[in-house]
Design an enzyme around this catalytic site. Structure first.
Site, PDB file in Angstrom:
ATOM      1  N   ALA A  34     119.000 -20.370  77.042  1.00 57.90           N
ATOM      2  CA  ALA A  34     119.763 -21.180  76.087  1.00 57.90           C
ATOM      3  C   ALA A  34     120.953 -20.347  75.610  1.00 57.90           C
ATOM      4  CB  ALA A  34     118.893 -21.576  74.902  1.00 57.90           C
ATOM      5  N   LYS A  35     121.871 -20.968  74.922  1.00 61.52           N
ATOM      6  CA  LYS A  35     122.981 -20.239  74.308  1.00 61.52           C
ATOM      7  C   LYS A  35     123.594 -21.095  73.222  1.00 61.52           C
ATOM      8  CE  LYS A  35     124.797 -16.144  74.976  1.00 61.52           C
ATOM      9  NZ  LYS A  35     124.088 -14.938  75.378  1.00 61.52           N
ATOM     10  N   GLY A  36     124.215 -20.438  72.247  1.00 60.77           N
ATOM     11  CA  GLY A  36     124.873 -21.154  71.164  1.00 60.77           C
ATOM     12  C   GLY A  36     126.201 -20.501  70.833  1.00 60.77           C
TER      13      GLY A  36
END
Length: 420
Positions: free
Chosen positions: A105-107
């Protein structure tokens, strides 16, 4: 003329190339071409002057096939959804290469944090956390620090999440301060992993550390730790750079002294370093420096079709995510330059994040020696696996790393077929 860089297209091209070379059918990996979830949020913040500014934020979950999603949050003015999707995909591959039970995931928040006060940044962080709350959690998606975020940022995310849940949840993030459940050894884990990987490469090639000259692009958390730890192993660090430019010394820099200088005062950069016999250089000059080992530890897309032909280092260890474009990769391969890819070289951060999460959910605290020992075991094992595939299949280290990851992901998909 080089096409406009798109981080996600770049990541997909590498993924497809590796799957093809490994002999996988499209049906076997097609789900990996699409993120499971993409969330775009507006993040309103009351500024110090009473006005309201709205920032754009993102959280992308690429895959939960092998476990909860895992990935950092960055605050950067140039962040966009394509970059975040690429970073999430790379996290999936990275966790699979290291064989830890996570997906990717990444934000990000599109913001220049240098223009915000401490209070504004705190309010931005808390509001972003509230906006992505439905996606994150210790069993679902566990954020960590990335570009322009740090332990303090993670502490704020943990506190906000805990306040909204009504009880303390340390396992919602990793990379937080040790005092509130962070792990010893986490802050330098990515840099330590880069050092371990570089030392393994040198060992395979019969290179002596004391006869090896290196350049490190990027002097943030990862680059500075990697440079310092490599210097302690005897490697001569001849060049360092940050956003302000770089410094060069043919006889080697005293990395500890440079780190102390930068840390002594907020707002100091390498352009301000005039101690010792250093020559000031540009980032471009650093990438093309006459060294044996180049460590890009800044942002993606630094080694491109335009400069790949000018790189003099024979070995590149990618400490940053996606620093090399597909076109540049082809040029480097043609020139016989060995590239140890990001998904292998910089996995140390997510490995120790995994250790932190394990400590949190079991209410344990490991000694730093134990953390570093386990980190080395996992990094060495992953390097050996990738090196073996590289030699057996006669492919690049990047292709070998992707093949290693794909094998684990496709096997997991076999046991977790498409629902319903």
């Amino acid at each position: 003329m080089e096409k406009k860089y798109n981080a996600y297209e770049n990541a997909l091209e590498v993924l497809r190339g590796a799957a093809e070379q490994a002999g996988y059918k499209h049906d076997e990996y097609v789900t990996l071409e699409y993120p499971e979830r993409e969330l775009k949020v507006s993040v309103p913040v009351v500024m110090d002057d009473g006005s309201v500014q709205v920032f754009e934020g993102y959280r992308v979950q690429h895959s939960s096939l092998r476990g909860p999603c895992k990935g950092g949050i960055r605050f950067h003015k140039d962040s966009d959804i394509e970059e975040v999707k690429a970073l999430a995909l790379w996290m999936t591959m990275k966790c699979a290469v290291a064989n830890i039970p996570y997906g990717g995931a990444k934000g990000a928040v599109k913001v220049d944090p240098a223009k915000l006060s401490r209070g504004e940044l705190q309010r931005l962080t808390r509001r972003y956390t509230a906006m992505v709350l439905p996606l994150i959690g210790p069993e679902k998606d566990i954020p960590a620090p990335d570009v322009n975020t740090n332990a303090e940022t993670m502490g704020l995310i943990m506190d906000t999440y805990s306040m909204l849940k009504g009880y303390t949840v340390p396992g919602v993030v990793t990379g937080k301060p040790v005092e509130i459940g962070g792990s010893l050894g986490r802050s330098e884990a990515t840099g330590r992993g880069v050092m371990i990987t570089a030392m393994q490469l040198m060992k395979k090639l019969g290179m002596q550390p004391e006869n090896t000259r290196a350049a490190v692009q990027g002097f943030g958390n990862v680059g500075s730790a990697a440079a310092d730890l490599l210097a302690k192993q005897g490697v001569k660090i001849c060049a360092l750079s940050d956003v302000s430019g770089g410094i060069y010394c043919a006889d080697g820099l005293d990395v500890s002294k440079v780190r102390a200088f930068i840390a002594a005062e907020k707002g100091r950069f390498l352009k301000d370093y005039t101690i010792d016999d250093v020559r000031h250089i540009t980032n471009e000059e650093l990438l093309e420096a006459d060294v044996d080992l180049l460590i890009p530890a800044a942002l993606e897309n630094q080694i491109t079709a335009e400069n790949a032909g000018k790189i003099r280092a024979k070995y590149i260890v990618e400490a940053a995510n996606g620093p090399t474009s597909v076109e540049a990769d082809a040029i480097l391969t043609q020139r016989g330059i060995t590239v140890v890819p990001d998904i292998l070289a910089n996995a140390g951060g997510v490995v120790v994040s995994y250790f932190e999460w394990v400590q949190n959910i079991q209410s344990l605290m490991w000694e730093e020696k134990e953390v570093n020992r386990h980190l080395k075991e996992i990094m060495v094992r992953a390097f050996e696996e990738v090196w073996t595939i590289c030699k057996e299949k006669q492919v690049t280290m990047r292709m070998a790393a992707y093949m290693s990851a794909l094998k684990r992901l496709i096997t997991a998909k076999h046991f977790r077929p498409i629902f319903p």
